[in-house]
Design a protein around this motif. Structure first.
Motif, PDB file in Angstrom:
ATOM      1  N   SER A   2       0.834  -1.201   0.000  1.00 55.78           N
ATOM      2  CA  SER A   2       0.000   0.000   0.000  1.00 55.78           C
ATOM      3  C   SER A   2       0.871   1.254   0.000  1.00 55.78           C
ATOM      4  O   SER A   2       2.079   1.189   0.199  1.00 55.78           O
ATOM      5  CB  SER A   2      -0.909   0.010   1.232  1.00 55.78           C
ATOM      6  OG  SER A   2      -0.144   0.129   2.411  1.00 55.78           O
ATOM      7  N   PHE A   3       0.218   2.392  -0.228  1.00 60.09           N
ATOM      8  CA  PHE A   3       0.887   3.679  -0.077  1.00 60.09           C
ATOM      9  C   PHE A   3      -0.114   4.675   0.481  1.00 60.09           C
ATOM     10  O   PHE A   3      -1.319   4.461   0.432  1.00 60.09           O
ATOM     11  CB  PHE A   3       1.502   4.180  -1.395  1.00 60.09           C
ATOM     12  CG  PHE A   3       0.527   4.413  -2.507  1.00 60.09           C
ATOM     13  CD1 PHE A   3      -0.064   5.649  -2.679  1.00 60.09           C
ATOM     14  CD2 PHE A   3       0.222   3.394  -3.397  1.00 60.09           C
ATOM     15  CE1 PHE A   3      -0.960   5.878  -3.721  1.00 60.09           C
ATOM     16  CE2 PHE A   3      -0.659   3.612  -4.436  1.00 60.09           C
ATOM     17  CZ  PHE A   3      -1.263   4.859  -4.601  1.00 60.09           C
ATOM     18  N   ILE A   4       0.404   5.751   1.052  1.00 59.11           N
ATOM     19  CA  ILE A   4      -0.441   6.797   1.619  1.00 59.11           C
ATOM     20  C   ILE A   4      -0.494   7.946   0.625  1.00 59.11           C
ATOM     21  O   ILE A   4       0.529   8.452   0.177  1.00 59.11           O
ATOM     22  CB  ILE A   4       0.115   7.300   2.969  1.00 59.11           C
ATOM     23  CG1 ILE A   4       0.285   6.151   3.968  1.00 59.11           C
ATOM     24  CG2 ILE A   4      -0.785   8.407   3.531  1.00 59.11           C
ATOM     25  CD1 ILE A   4      -0.995   5.453   4.348  1.00 59.11           C
ATOM     26  N   LEU A   5      -1.721   8.334   0.277  1.00 60.91           N
ATOM     27  CA  LEU A   5      -1.967   9.433  -0.654  1.00 60.91           C
ATOM     28  C   LEU A   5      -2.452  10.640   0.134  1.00 60.91           C
ATOM     29  O   LEU A   5      -3.355  10.517   0.964  1.00 60.91           O
ATOM     30  CB  LEU A   5      -3.029   9.016  -1.678  1.00 60.91           C
ATOM     31  CG  LEU A   5      -3.330  10.011  -2.782  1.00 60.91           C
ATOM     32  CD1 LEU A   5      -2.148  10.085  -3.748  1.00 60.91           C
ATOM     33  CD2 LEU A   5      -4.586   9.616  -3.531  1.00 60.91           C
ATOM     34  N   ASP A   6      -1.872  11.805  -0.113  1.00 61.29           N
ATOM     35  CA  ASP A   6      -2.257  13.051   0.554  1.00 61.29           C
ATOM     36  C   ASP A   6      -2.707  14.039  -0.513  1.00 61.29           C
ATOM     37  O   ASP A   6      -1.953  14.359  -1.425  1.00 61.29           O
ATOM     38  CB  ASP A   6      -1.061  13.603   1.323  1.00 61.29           C
ATOM     39  CG  ASP A   6      -1.382  14.868   2.115  1.00 61.29           C
ATOM     40  OD1 ASP A   6      -2.452  15.472   1.900  1.00 61.29           O
ATOM     41  OD2 ASP A   6      -0.553  15.252   2.952  1.00 61.29           O
ATOM     42  N   ASP A   7      -3.953  14.517  -0.403  1.00 62.95           N
ATOM     43  CA  ASP A   7      -4.465  15.478  -1.396  1.00 62.95           C
ATOM     44  C   ASP A   7      -4.737  16.859  -0.785  1.00 62.95           C
ATOM     45  O   ASP A   7      -5.508  17.640  -1.310  1.00 62.95           O
ATOM     46  CB  ASP A   7      -5.712  14.938  -2.091  1.00 62.95           C
ATOM     47  CG  ASP A   7      -6.937  14.914  -1.196  1.00 62.95           C
ATOM     48  OD1 ASP A   7      -6.824  15.213   0.011  1.00 62.95           O
ATOM     49  OD2 ASP A   7      -8.026  14.589  -1.704  1.00 62.95           O
ATOM     50  N   ASP A   8      -4.103  17.165   0.337  1.00 60.80           N
ATOM     51  CA  ASP A   8      -4.235  18.434   1.059  1.00 60.80           C
ATOM     52  C   ASP A   8      -5.562  18.577   1.799  1.00 60.80           C
ATOM     53  O   ASP A   8      -5.744  19.535   2.538  1.00 60.80           O
ATOM     54  CB  ASP A   8      -4.014  19.653   0.153  1.00 60.80           C
ATOM     55  CG  ASP A   8      -2.599  19.729  -0.372  1.00 60.80           C
ATOM     56  OD1 ASP A   8      -1.674  19.266   0.331  1.00 60.80           O
ATOM     57  OD2 ASP A   8      -2.405  20.237  -1.487  1.00 60.80           O
ATOM     58  N   VAL A  18      -3.949   3.566   0.166  1.00 60.75           N
ATOM     59  CA  VAL A  18      -4.352   2.917  -1.077  1.00 60.75           C
ATOM     60  C   VAL A  18      -3.685   1.545  -1.104  1.00 60.75           C
ATOM     61  O   VAL A  18      -2.459   1.451  -1.104  1.00 60.75           O
ATOM     62  CB  VAL A  18      -3.936   3.747  -2.308  1.00 60.75           C
ATOM     63  CG1 VAL A  18      -4.327   3.034  -3.595  1.00 60.75           C
ATOM     64  CG2 VAL A  18      -4.543   5.146  -2.240  1.00 60.75           C
ATOM     65  N   VAL A  19      -4.496   0.484  -1.103  1.00 60.81           N
ATOM     66  CA  VAL A  19      -3.991  -0.890  -1.092  1.00 60.81           C
ATOM     67  C   VAL A  19      -4.054  -1.435  -2.514  1.00 60.81           C
ATOM     68  O   VAL A  19      -5.060  -1.264  -3.204  1.00 60.81           O
ATOM     69  CB  VAL A  19      -4.828  -1.771  -0.145  1.00 60.81           C
ATOM     70  CG1 VAL A  19      -4.324  -3.211  -0.153  1.00 60.81           C
ATOM     71  CG2 VAL A  19      -4.815  -1.204   1.263  1.00 60.81           C
ATOM     72  N   VAL A  20      -2.988  -2.113  -2.941  1.00 59.21           N
ATOM     73  CA  VAL A  20      -2.934  -2.690  -4.285  1.00 59.21           C
ATOM     74  C   VAL A  20      -2.934  -4.212  -4.192  1.00 59.21           C
ATOM     75  O   VAL A  20      -2.487  -4.787  -3.199  1.00 59.21           O
ATOM     76  CB  VAL A  20      -1.698  -2.205  -5.075  1.00 59.21           C
ATOM     77  CG1 VAL A  20      -1.734  -0.705  -5.270  1.00 59.21           C
ATOM     78  CG2 VAL A  20      -0.422  -2.616  -4.395  1.00 59.21           C
ATOM     79  N   GLU A  21      -3.460  -4.863  -5.220  1.00 60.70           N
ATOM     80  CA  GLU A  21      -3.512  -6.320  -5.248  1.00 60.70           C
ATOM     81  C   GLU A  21      -2.156  -6.927  -5.576  1.00 60.70           C
ATOM     82  O   GLU A  21      -1.787  -7.964  -5.051  1.00 60.70           O
ATOM     83  CB  GLU A  21      -4.537  -6.794  -6.281  1.00 60.70           C
ATOM     84  CG  GLU A  21      -5.959  -6.484  -5.897  1.00 60.70           C
ATOM     85  CD  GLU A  21      -6.938  -6.966  -6.952  1.00 60.70           C
ATOM     86  OE1 GLU A  21      -6.572  -7.802  -7.793  1.00 60.70           O
ATOM     87  OE2 GLU A  21      -8.080  -6.495  -6.917  1.00 60.70           O
ATOM     88  N   ASP A  22      -1.423  -6.279  -6.468  1.00 60.67           N
ATOM     89  CA  ASP A  22      -0.156  -6.810  -6.957  1.00 60.67           C
ATOM     90  C   ASP A  22       0.993  -5.939  -6.447  1.00 60.67           C
ATOM     91  O   ASP A  22       1.092  -4.764  -6.810  1.00 60.67           O
ATOM     92  CB  ASP A  22      -0.179  -6.834  -8.489  1.00 60.67           C
ATOM     93  CG  ASP A  22       1.074  -7.403  -9.106  1.00 60.67           C
ATOM     94  OD1 ASP A  22       1.970  -7.857  -8.371  1.00 60.67           O
ATOM     95  OD2 ASP A  22       1.149  -7.400 -10.346  1.00 60.67           O
ATOM     96  N   GLU A  23       1.863  -6.505  -5.619  1.00 62.60           N
ATOM     97  CA  GLU A  23       2.975  -5.746  -5.041  1.00 62.60           C
ATOM     98  C   GLU A  23       3.880  -5.120  -6.088  1.00 62.60           C
ATOM     99  O   GLU A  23       4.493  -4.084  -5.848  1.00 62.60           O
ATOM    100  CB  GLU A  23       3.814  -6.653  -4.135  1.00 62.60           C
ATOM    101  CG  GLU A  23       3.103  -7.062  -2.880  1.00 62.60           C
ATOM    102  CD  GLU A  23       3.952  -7.974  -2.008  1.00 62.60           C
ATOM    103  OE1 GLU A  23       5.195  -7.868  -2.054  1.00 62.60           O
ATOM    104  OE2 GLU A  23       3.365  -8.783  -1.283  1.00 62.60           O
ATOM    105  N   SER A  24       3.964  -5.731  -7.263  1.00 60.34           N
ATOM    106  CA  SER A  24       4.841  -5.189  -8.311  1.00 60.34           C
ATOM    107  C   SER A  24       4.373  -3.813  -8.786  1.00 60.34           C
ATOM    108  O   SER A  24       5.157  -3.062  -9.360  1.00 60.34           O
ATOM    109  CB  SER A  24       4.935  -6.156  -9.487  1.00 60.34           C
ATOM    110  OG  SER A  24       3.708  -6.236 -10.173  1.00 60.34           O
ATOM    111  N   MET A  25       3.107  -3.481  -8.527  1.00 65.27           N
ATOM    112  CA  MET A  25       2.608  -2.153  -8.906  1.00 65.27           C
ATOM    113  C   MET A  25       3.313  -1.049  -8.114  1.00 65.27           C
ATOM    114  O   MET A  25       3.316   0.108  -8.525  1.00 65.27           O
ATOM    115  CB  MET A  25       1.099  -2.064  -8.690  1.00 65.27           C
ATOM    116  CG  MET A  25       0.298  -2.982  -9.583  1.00 65.27           C
ATOM    117  SD  MET A  25      -1.456  -2.960  -9.222  1.00 65.27           S
ATOM    118  CE  MET A  25      -1.886  -1.321  -9.731  1.00 65.27           C
ATOM    119  N   LEU A  26       3.915  -1.414  -6.988  1.00 65.20           N
ATOM    120  CA  LEU A  26       4.574  -0.424  -6.135  1.00 65.20           C
ATOM    121  C   LEU A  26       6.087  -0.369  -6.337  1.00 65.20           C
ATOM    122  O   LEU A  26       6.782   0.356  -5.638  1.00 65.20           O
ATOM    123  CB  LEU A  26       4.270  -0.736  -4.663  1.00 65.20           C
ATOM    124  CG  LEU A  26       2.808  -0.694  -4.260  1.00 65.20           C
ATOM    125  CD1 LEU A  26       2.655  -1.086  -2.803  1.00 65.20           C
ATOM    126  CD2 LEU A  26       2.222   0.678  -4.502  1.00 65.20           C
TER     127      LEU A  26
END
Length: 72
Positions: A37-43, A49-57
């Motif tokens: 996953s990664f953390i998204l900040d939009d102010d 945001v969790v992804v199914e495939d680790e290679s996406m990260l």
């Protein structure tokens, strides 16, 4: 039978209404990353945001702080 995906509506994280929003489109900066996953900040707020495939990260280390668009 034809399947049609609902459109992703542009939203700020703080404005997401889970009971009404089927799909959303977010734009923000990557502020942190874990293995799936990664953390998204939009102010307005942050969201994991969790992804199914680790290679996406795989390229996220190089993208930290970059502006990205997420369809969810």
């Amino acid at each position: 039978m034809l399947y049609k995906r609902a459109p992703a509506i542009a939203r700020k994280i703080a404005d997401i209404e889970p009971e009404n929003d089927i799909r959303v489109r977010l734009v923000g900066h990557i502020v942190d990353k874990s293995s799936r996953s990664f953390i998204l900040d939009d102010d307005s707020a942050t969201h994991e945001v969790v992804v199914e495939d680790e290679s996406m990260l795989d390229n996220i280390n190089n993208m930290s702080g970059d502006l990205i668009r997420v369809f969810a």
